[in-house]
Write a protein that holds these residues in place. Sequence first.
Motif, PDB file in Angstrom:
ATOM      1  N   THR A  94     -12.058   2.674  -6.811  1.00 24.19           N
ATOM      2  CA  THR A  94     -12.560   1.720  -5.801  1.00 24.19           C
ATOM      3  C   THR A  94     -13.643   2.362  -4.937  1.00 24.19           C
ATOM      4  OG1 THR A  94     -10.818   2.193  -4.165  1.00 24.19           O
ATOM      5  CG2 THR A  94     -10.339   0.482  -5.788  1.00 24.19           C
ATOM      6  N   PHE A 153      -8.278  -1.154   2.551  1.00 22.39           N
ATOM      7  CA  PHE A 153      -7.411  -1.991   1.706  1.00 22.39           C
ATOM      8  C   PHE A 153      -6.580  -2.941   2.577  1.00 22.39           C
ATOM      9  CE2 PHE A 153      -7.860   0.417  -2.380  1.00 22.39           C
ATOM     10  CZ  PHE A 153      -7.987  -0.691  -3.198  1.00 22.39           C
ATOM     11  N   ARG A 200     -13.150  -4.009  -1.961  1.00 23.00           N
ATOM     12  CA  ARG A 200     -11.686  -4.060  -2.150  1.00 23.00           C
ATOM     13  C   ARG A 200     -11.188  -5.499  -2.044  1.00 23.00           C
ATOM     14  NH1 ARG A 200     -12.258   1.661   0.429  1.00 23.00           N
ATOM     15  NH2 ARG A 200     -11.972   2.863  -1.476  1.00 23.00           N
ATOM     16  N   ALA A 216      -5.806   4.083  -5.790  1.00 23.00           N
ATOM     17  CA  ALA A 216      -6.562   4.385  -4.565  1.00 23.00           C
ATOM     18  C   ALA A 216      -6.849   5.882  -4.469  1.00 23.00           C
ATOM     19  CB  ALA A 216      -5.781   3.907  -3.349  1.00 23.00           C
ATOM     20  N   ASN A 246       0.870  -1.186   0.000  1.00 20.50           N
ATOM     21  CA  ASN A 246       0.000   0.000   0.000  1.00 20.50           C
ATOM     22  C   ASN A 246       0.902   1.230   0.000  1.00 20.50           C
ATOM     23  OD1 ASN A 246      -2.420  -1.554   0.257  1.00 20.50           O
ATOM     24  ND2 ASN A 246      -1.851  -1.917   2.385  1.00 20.50           N
ATOM     25  N   VAL A 271      -1.084  -0.917  -4.361  1.00 21.32           N
ATOM     26  CA  VAL A 271      -2.261  -0.052  -4.223  1.00 21.32           C
ATOM     27  C   VAL A 271      -1.709   1.339  -3.973  1.00 21.32           C
ATOM     28  CG1 VAL A 271      -4.267   0.471  -2.785  1.00 21.32           C
ATOM     29  CG2 VAL A 271      -3.643  -1.924  -3.238  1.00 21.32           C
ATOM     30  N   THR A 285      -9.762   4.547   2.869  1.00 16.98           N
ATOM     31  CA  THR A 285      -9.228   3.744   1.761  1.00 16.98           C
ATOM     32  C   THR A 285      -8.056   2.895   2.244  1.00 16.98           C
ATOM     33  OG1 THR A 285      -9.848   5.595   0.359  1.00 16.98           O
ATOM     34  CG2 THR A 285      -8.471   3.908  -0.639  1.00 16.98           C
TER      35      THR A 285
END
Length: 309
Positions: free
Chosen positions: A137, A62, A294, A128, A49, A105, A58
């Motif tokens: 998303t 995730f 997700r 993202a 991430n 991501v 977010t």
Amino acid sequence: MMTEKHLLGLEGYPAENIETIIDTAFGFREVLERPIKKVPSLQGKTIVNLFYENSTRTRISFELAQKRLSADTINFSASSSSVNKGESFKDTVQNIEAMKIDAIVMRHPHPGAPLHLTKFVDAVVINAGDGTHEHPTQAILDLMSLKEHFGKIKGLKVGIIGDISHSRVALSNIHGLINLGAKVTLCGPPTLIPKYIEKLGVNISYNVDEVMDWADAINVLRIQMERMGVGLFPSTREYRNLFGITHERLNKHNKKLVIMHPGPMNRGVEIDSNVADSEQAIILDQVLNGVASRMAILYLLLGGKQEEN
Ligand code: CP
């Protein structure tokens, strides 16, 4: 089966892929209701991430989605990395990929950064949120929430209210909703609605009461002061009077209008607290659907294994 390797935006993204993600996400919603909310679908996969911009929903959803799917998860925050010592974007991502990862991501303040990233890495890339461009998303979780509430998306009337110009949520929602056959009306001050936007197949209104009369659901956007530079409307008080979803305004409309907001909210500006916390608001359902959708996106793009019964 998904026809695209990456998820960079919903502009031109196949409707059947969006429908597959939403259908799969409903399956994962059931997993999230179980006492043990975990499946082995992405065991052995590693996901990074990569966040160059702040996030609460977010980023956490995730990470939670990755953990629920049994993937290994690494969090990168630009503010505590060697980016601060001058390391370039290209060097950063190529060093991360050299550690054998399967997906990235990424949230980034610059529009197009996730597309740029695909030129440097073989990993699957998921956007993202890239500046004022797209937040695919978020739009998918919004579509899932509408489908959960109304049982369909085709033919639904959705108002998107507020700062359209600076909103990646608005742009991704417009592409997704139009693609799946919904009708969309945008509403906000003329200075916050881009001139070209009608070409995307939406209607424009400057009267929020008319939109509330017409719509089945409204998605209320945050006023993004940090992206505006100079003020694009006289005051937050005037904005609230003309476009705010206040308790008084909602009560004038004798219908069960569904209220959505992607968060973070400016309570008392674009939405009143007693509206955001009312039974008509599905804002926290959106957040839970964010984890499920997700999970579905990661599972489908990373070729996850079916759960054995
Ligand atoms: N809706 C959304 O993108 O929220 P965050 O900025 O907290 O991730």
